[in-house]
Design an enzyme around this catalytic site. Structure first.
Site, PDB file in Angstrom:
ATOM      1  N   CYS A  71       0.836  -1.201   0.000  1.00  0.00           N
ATOM      2  CA  CYS A  71       0.000   0.000   0.000  1.00  0.00           C
ATOM      3  C   CYS A  71       0.870   1.249   0.000  1.00  0.00           C
ATOM      4  O   CYS A  71       1.753   1.397   0.845  1.00  0.00           O
ATOM      5  CB  CYS A  71      -0.887  -0.017   1.237  1.00  0.00           C
ATOM      6  N   CYS A  77      -1.494   6.240   6.844  1.00  0.00           N
ATOM      7  CA  CYS A  77      -2.817   5.773   7.237  1.00  0.00           C
ATOM      8  C   CYS A  77      -2.784   5.136   8.624  1.00  0.00           C
ATOM      9  O   CYS A  77      -3.573   5.478   9.497  1.00  0.00           O
ATOM     10  CB  CYS A  77      -3.338   4.793   6.188  1.00  0.00           C
ATOM     11  N   CYS A  80      -3.032  -0.403   9.125  1.00  0.00           N
ATOM     12  CA  CYS A  80      -2.380  -1.714   9.177  1.00  0.00           C
ATOM     13  C   CYS A  80      -1.107  -1.592  10.003  1.00  0.00           C
ATOM     14  O   CYS A  80      -0.076  -1.144   9.502  1.00  0.00           O
ATOM     15  CB  CYS A  80      -2.031  -2.190   7.777  1.00  0.00           C
ATOM     16  N   GLN A 284     -19.866  -9.913  10.317  1.00  0.00           N
ATOM     17  CA  GLN A 284     -18.409  -9.989  10.335  1.00  0.00           C
ATOM     18  C   GLN A 284     -17.847  -9.417   9.026  1.00  0.00           C
ATOM     19  O   GLN A 284     -18.407  -9.666   7.968  1.00  0.00           O
ATOM     20  CB  GLN A 284     -17.972 -11.444  10.467  1.00  0.00           C
ATOM     21  N   TYR A 313     -23.787 -14.335  23.575  1.00  0.00           N
ATOM     22  CA  TYR A 313     -23.323 -13.161  22.823  1.00  0.00           C
ATOM     23  C   TYR A 313     -23.475 -13.453  21.331  1.00  0.00           C
ATOM     24  O   TYR A 313     -22.518 -13.367  20.566  1.00  0.00           O
ATOM     25  CB  TYR A 313     -21.862 -12.838  23.142  1.00  0.00           C
ATOM     26  N   GLU A 334     -28.440 -12.549  23.300  1.00  0.00           N
ATOM     27  CA  GLU A 334     -27.799 -11.330  22.810  1.00  0.00           C
ATOM     28  C   GLU A 334     -28.498 -10.120  23.430  1.00  0.00           C
ATOM     29  O   GLU A 334     -29.710 -10.106  23.609  1.00  0.00           O
ATOM     30  CB  GLU A 334     -27.887 -11.306  21.269  1.00  0.00           C
ATOM     31  N   ASP A 383     -18.938 -15.975  22.540  1.00  0.00           N
ATOM     32  CA  ASP A 383     -18.153 -15.077  21.690  1.00  0.00           C
ATOM     33  C   ASP A 383     -18.358 -13.649  22.190  1.00  0.00           C
ATOM     34  O   ASP A 383     -19.008 -12.848  21.540  1.00  0.00           O
ATOM     35  CB  ASP A 383     -18.656 -15.230  20.236  1.00  0.00           C
ATOM     36  N   CYS A 410     -11.833 -12.178  20.606  1.00  0.00           N
ATOM     37  CA  CYS A 410     -11.037 -11.233  19.824  1.00  0.00           C
ATOM     38  C   CYS A 410     -10.031 -10.544  20.735  1.00  0.00           C
ATOM     39  O   CYS A 410      -9.356  -9.612  20.328  1.00  0.00           O
ATOM     40  CB  CYS A 410     -11.934 -10.217  19.132  1.00  0.00           C
TER      41      CYS A 410
END
Ligand code: SAH
Length: 458
Positions: A71, A77, A80, A284, A313, A334, A383, A410
C-alpha cells in the site's frame, strides 16, 4: 538520551500493538514499523522512566520477516499496524501474542496448551466486505475521500484501500462525480457545514450484491434519482440509500435511513446459511475467514445431533444457525434487540426451527433459564465483546457443567483471564486455534475448546 537524539537499536521482541521492542543500556525502546530481527536507526520521541518511544529513521539490517508494504499510503494511514512484516511473520506474531497471554495472564503451563496452526489467508488482501469513507476537501478545495489517519480526523486520500473490494474505487468516483455535477459540498467537521459526510459500502462476497449509503448533514439528498442512475452502472448494485446525520458527532450513521433504490438489504452466505444484511446489522467484515472460524467452533463443539447447545453473545445468530445444523436445540442470547430480530428472521429464511433466541444479558438470561426454567447445556459456545465474559456468567457455566465450552475471542488477554476461572472450576484446555480475521492489523481471533475434567480448585 535526549529527545530527538538518534541511536542504533536491535529489535528483539514485539509488543501487543505490533511495535518493535529493543534495549539500549537496559532502557527499553518501542519503535513502530519495525520487525523482530531488524537493526535500525531510531530517533527518541517520548521518554518515561524505564521505557521510551522512538521513530524509525532507517533500517540498517532488515529482519528476514520484513516485507515492503504494497500500500502506497501504509505509513500515513496507520490502519495496518503490521505493514512492515511479511504475512508469515504476521501470523507468527499473532500466535505468539495469544500464547504469551495464555501463559502470563492465564497462568497455564506450556504443556497444557495444544495449539493447532493458525488459520491464515491465502491472499491476505481485499478481504473486507465493508468500508466507510469520510468525505472532505484538500487545500485546493477539491473533494477527496479516504481514511482518517490514526487518532486524527485528517483524511488520507485513498480510494482503493487494498483491504477493501475493488468496486470501492468505482463507487467513490461516481459519488464524487455526482457531487460535482450538482454542486454538493463535502461536510466540514470544523464548520459543521457541507452536505456529504460519509459513504458506506458493503458487499456480499458470495452473491456479489452491493449496498451503498450516503450519510448526509441534511434532510434530503437533491437529485437522488440521478445518484441511483449512476450507481446502477456498477455490477451487483442492489441497495442504495441515504442516512441523515445532522449531529456534531463521531458516530457515522444517522438514525433515519431513506431508501433510494432496492430492498434496503443485501443477501450473503456463510457456509450453507443465508443472511439478509441491512445497513445497521452487525456482520463480520471478513466473510471467508468467518466461515473458517465458525467451522472451527463447530468442529470443537463436537456435536452429534443430540445436544443442547448455547450460543452466548450471539449477535445476529450467525454461530447459532451454524450449530443448529448439527445440534438438537440451540439457544442464542444477545443484548441488542435489533440483532435478535435479525437472528429470528435469518432462522426463518433458512427454515431452521431448532433454535430459540433470547434478548438480554448473557449472565442474567443463562442463570434464569437454568435456575427457573430448568434449561441445561451439553455445549456452551461464547463469543463475548473485547472486555470478555462477566464473572456471573462464568459462574453459571460452572454450575450448569456442560461437557464442553467453546470460547471464541477477539481479545486473548480477557480470554486468558476467563479461561483461568473455568480451569479453576474443573475445566481443561483441549485445543487452541487462532484465526486471522484481520491481516495487516494486530488483531487476532482465537477459538478454544475446554472439557470438564472434574479437577476443581474453586
Ligand atoms: N457471535 C456474533 C457476535 C459476537 S460480537 C458473531 O459472530 O457475529 C459480541 C456480541 O455480544 C455483540 O453482538 C454485543 O451486542 C453482545 N453483547 C455485549 N454484551 C453482552 C451481554 N452482557 N450479554 C449478551 N450479549 C452481549
Amino acid at each position: 538520551m535526549e529527545k530527538n537524539q538518534e541511536f542504533v537499536v536491535a529489535i528483539e521482541d514485539m509488543n501487543e500493538d505490533g511495535a518493535g521492542v529493543g534495549r539500549v543500556d537496559g532502557y527499553i525502546w518501542f519503535v513502530k514499523d519495525t520487525v523482530m530481527g531488524d537493526v535500525v536507526r531510531a530517533k527518541a520521541m517520548k521518554m518515561k522512566k524505564t521505557y521510551g518511544f522512538a521513530r524509525l529513521m532507517e533500517v540498517l539490517e532488515p529482519s528476514p520477516g520484513r516485507a515492503e508494504p504494497l500500500c502506497p499510503v501504509a505509513k500515513q494511514c496507520g490502519g495496518c499496524q503490521l505493514q512492515a512484516m511479511s504475512y508469515e511473520e504476521q501470523l507468527r506474531f499473532k500466535e505468539r501474542k495469544v500464547l504469551n497471554n495464555l501463559l502470563r495472564i492465564g497462568k497455564f503451563s506450556r504443556d497444557e496448551i495444544e495449539m493447532l496452526p493458525i488459520i491464515g489467508m491465502e491472499k491476505p488482501w481485499r478481504y473486507r466486505n465493508k468500508a466507510q469513507f469520510p468525505f472532505g476537501e484538500n487545500k485546493e478545495g477539491e473533494i477527496i475521500t479516504g481514511f482518517y489517519a490514526g487518532r486524527t480526523h485528517n483524511i488520507i486520500e485513498n480510494e482503493d484501500c487494498l483491504l477493501g473490494v475493488e468496486e470501492n474505487r468505482e463507487i467513490l468516483g461516481i459519488i464524487k462525480r455526482f457531487m460535482k455535477e450538482n454542486g454538493l459540498r463535502p461536510y466540514s467537521e470544523k464548520e459543521h457545514k457541507g452536505l456529504v459526510r460519509h459513504a458506506l459500502i458493503r458487499k456480499g462476497f458470495r452473491t456479489g450484491e452491493l449496498m451503498v449509503c450516503l450519510v448526509i448533514n441534511g434532510e434530503r439528498l437533491p437529485k437522488k434519482e440521478r445518484l441511483a442512475e449512476l450507481l446502477l452502472q456498477v455490477k451487483g448494485m442492489t441497495s442504495i440509500s441515504y442516512s441523515m446525520n445532522r449531529e456534531k458527532t463521531n458516530v457515522i450513521m444517522g438514525k433515519e435511513i431513506v431508501d433510494i433504490y432496492g430492498p434496503g438489504y443485501i443477501t450473503d452466505y456463510i457456509g450453507a446459511v443465508k443472511y439478509q444484511i441491512s445497513l445497521l446489522s452487525f456482520y463480520q467484515v471478513n466473510p471467508d475467514q468467518t466461515e473458517k472460524l465458525y467451522r472451527t467452533a463447530l468442529e470443537f463443539a463436537e456435536l452429534t445431533g443430540d445436544e443442547v447447545a448455547w450460543d452466548l453473545y450471539c449477535g445476529i445468530g450467525t454461530i447459532s444457525l451454524f450449530l443448529a445444523q448439527r445440534a438438537k436445540m440451540v439457544y442464542g442470547v444477545e443484548l441488542v434487540t435489533e440483532a435478535i430480530r435479525d437472528a429470528k428472521k435469518n432462522a426463518e429464511i433458512n427454515g431452521i426451527r431448532n433454535v430459540e433466541f433470547f434478548v438480554g444479558r448473557a449472565e442474567e438470561v443463562l442463570l434464569e433459564e437454568y435456575e427457573k426454567n430448568g434449561l441445561y447445556a451439553d455445549v456452551i459456545v461464547l463469543d463475548p465483546p473485547r472486555k470478555g465474559c462477566d464473572e456471573l456468567c462464568l459462574n453459571t457455566i460452572l454450575k450448569m457443567g456442560p461437557k464442553r465450552v467453546v470460547y471464541i475471542s477477539c481479545n486473548s488477554a480477557t480470554l486468558s483471564r476467563d479461561l483461568r476461572y473455568l480451569a479453576d472450576g474443573g475445566y481443561r484446555i483441549e485445543r487452541v486455534r487462532c484465526c486471522d480475521m484481520f491481516p495487516g492489523t494486530y488483531h487476532v481471533e482465537v477459538v478454544i475448546m475446554m472439557t470438564y475434567c472434574g479437577d476443581k480448585k474453586k
